[in-house]
Design a protein around this motif. Structure first.
Motif, short mmCIF file in Angstrom:
data_model
loop_
_atom_site.label_atom_id
_atom_site.label_comp_id
_atom_site.label_asym_id
_atom_site.label_seq_id
_atom_site.Cartn_x
_atom_site.Cartn_y
_atom_site.Cartn_z
N LYS A 1 -106.49 109.68 132.73
CA LYS A 1 -106.47 109.42 134.17
C LYS A 1 -105.40 108.38 134.52
N LEU A 2 -105.19 107.40 133.64
CA LEU A 2 -104.14 106.41 133.85
C LEU A 2 -102.76 107.06 133.82
N ARG A 3 -102.57 107.99 132.87
CA ARG A 3 -101.28 108.70 132.79
C ARG A 3 -100.99 109.44 134.09
N VAL A 4 -102.00 110.12 134.60
CA VAL A 4 -101.84 110.88 135.84
C VAL A 4 -101.57 109.93 137.01
N ALA A 5 -102.29 108.80 137.05
CA ALA A 5 -102.10 107.82 138.11
C ALA A 5 -100.69 107.24 138.10
N LEU A 6 -100.15 107.02 136.91
CA LEU A 6 -98.77 106.54 136.80
C LEU A 6 -97.79 107.58 137.30
N GLU A 7 -98.02 108.81 136.91
CA GLU A 7 -97.13 109.90 137.35
C GLU A 7 -97.16 110.07 138.86
N ASN A 8 -98.33 109.86 139.45
CA ASN A 8 -98.49 110.06 140.90
C ASN A 8 -98.31 108.78 141.71
N ASN A 9 -97.93 107.69 141.02
CA ASN A 9 -97.70 106.40 141.67
C ASN A 9 -98.93 105.96 142.48
N GLU A 10 -100.10 106.00 141.83
CA GLU A 10 -101.36 105.70 142.50
C GLU A 10 -101.85 104.27 142.21
N PHE A 11 -100.91 103.34 142.19
CA PHE A 11 -101.26 101.93 142.01
C PHE A 11 -100.73 101.13 143.20
N HIS A 12 -101.31 99.98 143.44
CA HIS A 12 -100.78 99.04 144.43
C HIS A 12 -101.03 97.62 143.94
N LEU A 13 -100.44 96.66 144.61
CA LEU A 13 -100.56 95.27 144.21
C LEU A 13 -101.34 94.46 145.24
N ASN A 14 -102.16 93.55 144.75
CA ASN A 14 -102.79 92.52 145.57
C ASN A 14 -102.27 91.16 145.12
N ALA B 1 -96.46 84.87 140.32
CA ALA B 1 -96.90 84.94 138.92
C ALA B 1 -97.29 86.36 138.54
N ILE B 2 -96.73 86.84 137.44
CA ILE B 2 -96.95 88.21 136.98
C ILE B 2 -97.58 88.18 135.59
N ASN B 3 -98.70 88.87 135.42
CA ASN B 3 -99.33 88.97 134.10
C ASN B 3 -98.60 90.00 133.25
N ILE B 4 -98.37 89.67 131.98
CA ILE B 4 -97.79 90.64 131.05
C ILE B 4 -98.69 90.75 129.82
N SER B 5 -98.71 91.93 129.24
CA SER B 5 -99.52 92.17 128.05
C SER B 5 -98.97 91.42 126.85
N ALA C 1 -98.56 82.82 144.23
CA ALA C 1 -99.52 83.92 144.24
C ALA C 1 -99.49 84.62 142.89
N GLU C 2 -100.67 84.98 142.41
CA GLU C 2 -100.76 85.78 141.19
C GLU C 2 -100.84 87.25 141.57
N VAL C 3 -99.98 88.06 140.96
CA VAL C 3 -99.93 89.49 141.24
C VAL C 3 -101.04 90.19 140.46
N LEU C 4 -101.84 91.01 141.14
CA LEU C 4 -102.94 91.75 140.52
C LEU C 4 -102.78 93.23 140.80
N ILE C 5 -102.83 94.04 139.76
CA ILE C 5 -102.68 95.48 139.93
C ILE C 5 -104.02 96.10 140.30
N ARG C 6 -103.96 97.08 141.20
CA ARG C 6 -105.13 97.83 141.60
C ARG C 6 -104.76 99.32 141.63
N CYS C 7 -105.76 100.17 141.40
CA CYS C 7 -105.50 101.61 141.31
C CYS C 7 -106.13 102.33 142.51
N ASN C 8 -105.33 103.24 143.11
CA ASN C 8 -105.81 104.02 144.25
C ASN C 8 -106.47 105.32 143.85
#
Length: 381
Positions: free
Chosen positions: A127-140, A214-218, A155-162
């Motif tokens: 589902k994450l692969r599909v969400a990436l392909e369809n650009n179904e993320f946004h930032l808070n 601020a951006i979180n990285i793995s 501000a700390e950047v937080l990823i959210r999925c649509n």
């Protein structure tokens, strides 16, 4: 004929290749080893794991001193539907994953609960692969405030999925799965590029408000040899002033620090990017080691802030030590997860620099964050 496979992962890297009568014990890669045994009983599996853990717990006496090793063991037994040795190894690997989650010197036998969770993680990864392909993320954006003035500092950047398919699954669940299935690099780059594009679009506002983003990285990026190259390209493409960028890595990612990790962190600093150690206090980094890490800020884990409401002097002593050491090393400090006025008052009185948490604000879209900066709410705290 049944075949037993066990994956063993010592916390200290030790090179061993052993052949013992009916046992095959070999190194797979890095600090992972495999033991294969034919024709064994079910009761022997647990007995064998207990014995192995007990032997290694006692340590090994070397000429230079004593070596102590902790291990995580995953165990799987072939069944009629096990099609190949690779399938058996995959089951043992899954069991080892759960053993590691329990802590050091643990073992886990593969069972139906693991099978169901493996299926769940595979489905989420797809589902994450599909969400990436369809650009179904946004930032808070989570505002971070100066402790004394309560003026927004960053501000700390937080990823959210649509994606509807991931609607009930938060980043605390899907980010570790993305790391496990090799998707995290694509997610990290999406977050960084999307953030850079936004910064480029609003550069005048960010400069005038003297904001930092601020951006979180793995932690996996610390061993990604292409990561710095990708960052340099994005900085150039979006004409980014790196003085407004901070990247956050978790303290636990530095538990087994190596030369490549330090090199990557130093390369980020050389680009003008500030570095923060997130969830500080959870990885049990020795204070004396902080001087070896090229970081600028300690973000104190929410669990320490929560403990203030328990009124335990021991917890307060740890916090005071963190603030003192940070000051000695010229590191700024941010308290995460502040939800009570008493918590804010305590960190104020102990020279903490910045604060974030639901007491002051929840994460919000960029437009709302801009309004919060330009027309801030009055915090009578």
């Amino acid at each position: 004929m049944s075949c037993y496979a066990s994956l063993v992962k010592p916390s200290s890297k030790l090179l061993l290749i052993v052949l013992i009568s009916d046992y095959i014990f070999c190194r797979l890669s890095g600090d992972e080893f495999c033991i294969v045994i034919k024709d064994i009983t079910a009761s022997f599996q647990s007995q064998f794991a207990d014995t192995l853990i007990s032997c290694l717990r006692n340590g090994m006496l070397l000429s230079v001193g004593e070596l102590r090793i902790s291990i995580s063991i995953g165990i799987a037994t072939s069944e009629p539907n096990t099609k190949s040795f690779e399938d058996l190894m995959a089951l043992a690997d899954a069991a080892m994953y759960y053993a590691k989650k329990r802590g050091k010197n643990q073992y886990k036998l593969f069972d139906q609960s693991i099978a169901q969770d493996v299926l769940f993680r595979k489905q989420v990864a797809e589902k994450l692969r599909v969400a990436l392909e369809n650009n179904e993320f946004h930032l808070n954006f989570m505002p971070i405030y100066h402790v004394d003035s309560l003026k927004i500092h960053s501000a700390e950047v937080l990823i959210r999925c649509n994606a509807k398919s991931l609607q009930s699954i938060g980043p605390d669940i899907y980010i570790p799965i993305a790391e496990e299935f090799g998707l995290i690099k694509d997610i990290d780059l999406w977050v960084i590029e999307t953030t850079f594009a936004l910064i480029s679009q609003h550069s005048d506002f960010i400069e005038q408000a003297q904001l930092s983003i601020a951006i979180n990285i793995s932690s996996l990026e610390l061993h990604n040899t292409l990561f710095i190259q990708d960052i340099k390209k994005l900085i150039t493409d979006y004409n980014i002033d790196t003085q407004c960028i901070q990247m956050e890595i978790t303290e636990t990612s530095l538990i087994e620090t190596d030369e490549l990790t330090i090199t990557t962190l130093q390369a980020l600093q050389n680009l003008g990017i500030k570095l923060a150690l997130d969830d500080f206090g959870m990885g049990y980094t020795a204070f004396s080691q902080l001087i070896n890490y090229p970081v600028d800020c300690l973000k104190i884990d929410k669990s320490f802030i929560d403990s203030l409401m328990l009124y335990k002097e021991s917890e307060k002593s740890v916090l005071k030590a963190i603030f003192s050491i940070a000051n000695a090393y010229h590191l700024s400090t941010t308290a995460e997860g502040v939800e009570e006025v008493a918590q804010l008052e305590y960190i104020r009185n102990n020279n903490c620099d910045y604060v974030q948490g639901y007491l002051l604000s929840k994460p919000m879209p960029w437009d709302s964050f801009v309004k919060e900066v330009t027309s801030p709410k009055t915090h009578d705290l």
